[in-house]
Design an enzyme around this catalytic site. Structure first.
Site, short mmCIF file in Angstrom:
data_model
loop_
_atom_site.label_atom_id
_atom_site.label_comp_id
_atom_site.label_asym_id
_atom_site.label_seq_id
_atom_site.Cartn_x
_atom_site.Cartn_y
_atom_site.Cartn_z
N ASP A 62 -8.60 4.58 11.48
CA ASP A 62 -7.87 3.72 10.53
C ASP A 62 -6.75 4.37 10.18
OD1 ASP A 62 -6.96 1.18 9.57
OD2 ASP A 62 -8.15 1.69 7.56
N HIS A 66 3.40 -0.83 2.83
CA HIS A 66 2.13 -0.59 2.22
C HIS A 66 2.07 0.81 1.52
CE1 HIS A 66 -2.12 -1.03 1.47
NE2 HIS A 66 -2.28 0.07 2.02
N ARG A 114 0.59 6.86 -7.83
CA ARG A 114 1.05 8.29 -7.89
C ARG A 114 2.31 8.25 -8.86
NH1 ARG A 114 -0.60 8.60 -2.89
NH2 ARG A 114 1.43 8.64 -2.32
N GLU A 117 -7.69 -6.20 3.67
CA GLU A 117 -6.34 -5.42 4.15
C GLU A 117 -5.96 -6.10 5.53
OE1 GLU A 117 -7.19 -1.21 4.31
OE2 GLU A 117 -6.43 -1.26 2.18
N GLU A 134 -4.77 -6.35 8.79
CA GLU A 134 -4.36 -5.15 9.56
C GLU A 134 -4.69 -5.79 11.17
OE1 GLU A 134 -6.29 -1.45 9.35
OE2 GLU A 134 -6.55 -1.55 7.34
N GLN A 173 -12.78 2.86 -4.68
CA GLN A 173 -11.80 3.56 -3.88
C GLN A 173 -11.02 4.89 -4.85
OE1 GLN A 173 -8.90 1.38 -1.88
NE2 GLN A 173 -7.97 3.04 -1.05
N LYS A 175 -14.57 1.61 1.56
CA LYS A 175 -14.30 0.99 3.00
C LYS A 175 -15.47 0.71 3.71
CE LYS A 175 -9.82 1.64 2.18
NZ LYS A 175 -8.72 0.58 2.44
N SER A 223 -15.88 -3.97 8.08
CA SER A 223 -14.63 -4.55 8.52
C SER A 223 -14.86 -5.56 9.43
CB SER A 223 -13.73 -3.33 9.02
OG SER A 223 -13.78 -2.04 8.36
N THR A 230 -3.00 -1.40 6.69
CA THR A 230 -2.46 -2.73 6.05
C THR A 230 -1.05 -2.89 6.44
OG1 THR A 230 -3.94 -2.12 4.33
CG2 THR A 230 -2.08 -3.73 4.09
CA CA Z 1 -7.19 0.11 6.19
#
Ligand code: CA
Length: 426
Positions: free
Chosen positions: A135, A142, A151, A208, A210, A249, A262, A266, A358
């Site tokens: 990934d 993103h 952060r 997400e 993707e 996470q 995660k 998926s 993402t």
């Molecule tokens: Ca991802």
């Protein structure tokens, strides 16, 4: 070899709904169970599924070097291993068989009966056996949004991000096709203000948005794939929903990155749209902010203009489109990702899957996760039939759709649709 299958003027004798994702110019590949419970490799035109195993047995691929059982398999891996020249020959031949000027199958009722299926007669399967799954984290918007939230808004992008297509090696065991529901995961979380973690259901389950590309056997151990060759090893793309549990996470990801947040699921769309079919939709990538190292430099257009949207459908209610984005927003393109993935000699095999990361666009309505759309839950997203969502609730269905459109030809991916069930109970 020309891609005659992409001819925009071609018409088919298969009845095809207007605005379908699957005109005769698409010719994706998938795996399905037929009404007789036989597994086969197939393609799709409009709402008609086509059994390529049966077509091959009837001699329609004569002249193309294919083993007898190449389509009578439960995955596309062996066909993908045959390489780009074979994919192109087969797609061109399929376009020819279904061209409205070609009577061979059109006028042969006995053959049509064993080759053609309506969609309600088949059950789609995972199209490839995924060996390795990687990934990436290739959308600047993103990465900036997540960096800003977790952060420091001043230094949202970490120093390596503009130089490296950042990625992690994932797991393949829980990659599932559209339609398979997912249970809300449980795990460790650190409540706000607490110093010790608790165990329980994730309260911040997210999608997400993707896409993922699927590779063929590309290189041996130790041998990098140069960027100018990288696209030769990409078979095609699917829509990809990389389910994420944000509270799990947040607690677990330092220092080695995501793990249980995660790896519970998926979800992918079931028809692999070939890179060949996407050829007309090439477009420029975003301009690099910093110069990249030579092994990541490329010429030409390596991004693709693919419209993407995400909907949430609560149980028994109408869908609400919560995000509208585009694959072209990716800062790092697939060729750069594959060149980077292999620059140290890491081998890539047939059926490996590479998630884009993402795909968030520049505007708040184009963000590719609820984390960003609701800005950590501070701005709930309104639903059409009342109520709102900060994250995904039990029995919501998340649907991702995608398509390209140019000069009157629409090439689409269908959808990946997944219901979130309550936590697993014995
Ligand atoms: Ca991802």
């Amino acid at each position: 070899m020309p891609i005659t299958a992409n001819n925009p003027d071609r018409k088919t004798w298969i009845e095809t709904p207007e605005h379908t994702d699957f005109p005769i110019q698409n010719i994706p590949f998938g795996v399905f169970l037929t009404r007789d419970d036989i597994i086969t490799i197939g393609t799709r035109i409009g709402d008609t599924a086509i059994d390529l195993g049966a077509l091959h047995q009837l001699g329609y691929f004569e002249g193309i070097p294919l083993t007898d059982d190449i389509f009578l398999q439960d995955s596309l891996n062996d066909f993908i291993s045959d390489g780009k020249k074979t994919w192109r020959l087969v797609r061109n031949r399929i376009a020819d068989i279904f061209d409205n000027t070609n009577p061979s199958l059109r006028d042969n009722e006995d053959h049509r009966k064993v080759v053609l299926f309506s969609l309600d007669e088949i059950e789609m399967q995972l199209p490839v056996q995924v060996g390795d799954y990687t990934d990436f984290y290739s959308s600047k918007e993103h990465a900036t949004n997540v960096g800003t939230m977790f952060r420091d808004p001043e230094n949202a992008l970490l120093p390596n991000w503009l130089h490296i297509p950042v990625a992690y090696h994932g797991r393949s065991s829980s990659i599932i096709p559209s339609g398979i529901p997912v249970h809300r995961p449980q795990g460790q979380k650190l409540p706000n203000g607490a110093t010790e973690p608790i165990f329980g259901p994730s309260r911040l389950v997210d999608f997400e948005l993707e896409m993922a590309f699927i590779t063929t056997d590309a290189n041996h151990l130790g041998e990098p794939i140069p960027i100018e060759e990288a696209e030769d090893y990409i078979f095609g793309l699917v829509l990809f929903n990389d389910w994420s549990a944000r509270d799990i996470q947040k607690w677990e990801y330092v220092p080695l990155g995501p793990f249980l947040a995660k790896n519970f699921a998926s979800s992918i769309s079931c028809w692999i749209v070939t890179l060949d079919a996407l050829e007309p939709y090439r477009t420029e990538s975003p301009k690099p902010i910093k110069p990249v190292l030579p092994y990541l430099q490329y010429e030409g257009k390596k991004s693709f203009d693919i419209n993407l949207e995400v909907s949430i459908q609560p149980e028994g209610k109408a869908e609400t489109v919560v995000s509208t984005s585009n694959f072209k927003h990716m800062y790092w393109n697939m060729a750069q990702q594959l060149a980077h993935h292999t620059v140290n000699g890491c081998p890539v095999n047939s059926g490996d899957m590479m998630g884009s990361g993402t795909i968030s666009g520049p505007t708040p309505d184009s963000y590719g996760s609820m984390l960003e759309l609701s800005w950590r839950g501070e701005k709930p997203v309104k639903l059409n039939e009342g109520g709102d969502r900060k994250f995904i609730e039990d029995n919501d269905t998340v649907i991702i759709r995608g398509h390209c459109e140019k000069n009157g030809v629409r090439i689409g991916f269908g959808e990946v649709s997944t219901k979130l069930l309550p936590i697993f109970k014995k």
